[in-house]
Scaffold this motif. Structure first.
Motif: not given
Length: 514
Positions: A182-188, A322-332
């Motif tokens: 999603r992030i790559m898709a919205v980058l210009g 302009p900081i985007l943090i990616v995290n989730g239930l997968t590892k932590n």
């Protein structure tokens, strides 16, 4: 002509190098094997036919697969495999399957063990799904979960700051890779910087979107695991980077940018308007904190948290920086099967991510988002993270000790994650080639990931033999201790078998490709 045992052994070593590199080309790059290698194989087959019919058959099989792998559907783009998928594919060719998994020492998986840890709080995953939950969830996630994610970051990293995260700063996504997509898709139209070595899947997400131009951030000193902030800013400016993607703590090296250096990275992002995409999936896996574990007599309440790190600590304005943090239930949270992750960002960017999600992935699983709510209670997170760190540091220290016994170098002791970035250059050649190493490990029912996959190569412009990671391997101590113990025992046997007939892969390839 009589072939001596030493000549046969040398040929076997050379054949192993050719086989490993050819398999990489066939299965990873979906390419035909070159005519030069084919002609060379015919010569080797003729020489070995008198001594080893099996070797001839195996070599022939490899090249036939290469021919058959030529594009049948030229209108489709050939997508490269990630390191874990490639390693698992090679294991399957040696008998690995769900039925035989218990027989293998899998130290290649990028997921942590998911069972109950000693001293960890209970996880109640029972639920009833009402009919209302069968509807689509909002493409940015359930409001209740977004509230809890925002509270988590505010409580741990933003106490006393005027700018606080709200649910509008959180986008729930169906897995980390979906979030990056999603992030790559919205980058210009931007140059986007990346480091090597780093997470293998970055190669695919950086290479598939034509609007973005990947640009490597190069270490002047190969002995530096992390880049000094001054050097980082110099390269950001010099390459005109509109964004940078990195894992912190880093996969595969286990090193971490934190404290004042992390503050400077955030300042550089703000000052240069270069968005940093912070992959913080391992932010709970730290082993050098100063707080006292309640199991060792520390306070067992909200005043005593184990060490965790996030760039959220150093953001001035959550809707401007302009900081985007990616995290989730997968590892932590050790729930990879949930496929529930999130992106924390300025709310204007979250709105864009929602738009991208509406046509890319449609949003995360609604019932599992609701099931995740108790896992986001702050007291649960605190107690679970203590148990996690207590358990994984034992596995890290075991693996470090055993690898040292085998002559495998670990230049950077991991302070975080559950990976060890090992240097196999001192092993008997050509076992010191990470692709050969994987092939031989698979024959001994061991799985690891060759270092070349972490040498990010988004557009496939770097040749294999030029990789700076050809002599590196990533070992994971995410799996249970049984896997590690079994793996080290088998690895000791494997290395002992390779004490004779040394010849480096590069010497062999150069000698025979002239």
């Amino acid at each position: 002509m009589v072939t001596t045992p030493s000549q046969k052994s040398a040929r076997a070593r050379r054949s192993s190098v050719m086989e490993a590199h050819s398999v990489f080309d066939v299965y990873h790059k979906h390419q035909e094997i070159s005519a030069t290698f084919e002609e060379l194989s015919v010569e080797m087959e003729a020489e070995d036919a008198k001594d080893d019919a099996d070797a001839k058959s195996k070599s022939h099989e490899i090249f036939e697969k290469g021919r058959k792998s030529s594009p049948s559907f030229p209108q489709f783009h050939k997508v490269m495999k990630t390191g874990v998928i490639y390693a698992t594919t090679r294991a399957k060719s040696n008998g690995f399957s769900p039925e035989t998994e218990h027989e293998w020492a899998n130290m290649g998986q990028g997921a942590p063990e998911t069972g109950t840890l000693p001293g960890a709080p209970s996880r109640n995953f029972s639920m009833t799904i009402p009919e209302a939950e069968l509807e689509y969830a909002p493409v940015t996630g359930l409001q209740e979960l977004r509230v809890k994610v925002a509270d988590y970051y505010n409580h741990l990293y933003r106490q006393g700051k005027s700018s606080q995260y709200t649910p509008d700063n959180v986008c729930v996504v169906p897995g980390g890779r979906a979030g990056l997509t999603r992030i790559m898709a919205v980058l210009g139209n931007v140059n986007i910087g990346y480091f090597t070595p780093d997470y293998t899947a970055y190669e695919q997400c950086l290479g598939l979107f034509l609007r973005i131009s990947p640009s490597p951030l190069l270490h002047r000193d190969v002995n530096d695991a992390l880049m000094d902030p001054k050097e980082f800013e110099f390269q950001v400016k010099g390459a005109g980077l509109g964004s940078v993607l990195l894992s912190n703590p880093a996969n595969p090296t286990g090193q971490s940018i934190e404290g004042e250096k992390l503050r400077q990275y955030v300042d550089i992002s703000r000052r240069n308007q270069s968005a940093i995409i912070m992959d913080e999936f391992y932010s709970h896996y730290y082993y050098d904190g100063e707080a006292v574990d309640p199991a060792d007599g520390g306070v067992d309440d909200n005043s005593n948290w184990p060490k965790t790190v996030s760039s959220a600590s150093y953001i001035d304005d959550v809707n401007e920086d302009p900081i985007l943090i990616v995290n989730g239930l997968t590892k932590n949270w050790r729930c990879p099967g949930f496929r529930i992750c999130w992106i924390v960002a300025p709310k204007a960017i979250v709105s864009m991510l929602g738009s991208a999600g509406s046509y890319l992935d449609g949003g995360a699983n609604a019932p599992l988002q609701r099931l995740a709510l108790p896992l986001m209670e702050l007291d649960f997170i605190r107690r679970d993270t203590w148990a996690l760190q207590r358990h994984f540091v034992v596995k890290r220290d075991f693996l470090l000790k055993e690898l040292d016994k085998l002559g495998i170098i670990v230049q950077w002791k991991p302070t975080a994650t559950f990976y060890i970035w090992a240097d196999i250059s001192r092993l008997p050649p050509p076992l010191n080639d990470s692709l050969v190493f994987l092939e031989e490990c698979a024959k001994h029912k061991i799985i690891c990931v060759p270092g070349v996959f972490f040498d990010i190569n988004p557009r496939g412009l770097k040749t294999l033999l030029k990789s700076t990671c050809i002599a590196n391997v990533r070992f994971s101590y995410g799996p249970p201790m049984r896997n590690l113990t079994l793996g080290m025992e088998r690895l000791a046997t494997l290395i002992a078998e390779w004490e004779l007939s040394p010849e480096t892969p590069l010497e062999y390839v150069e000698e025979n490709m002239e």
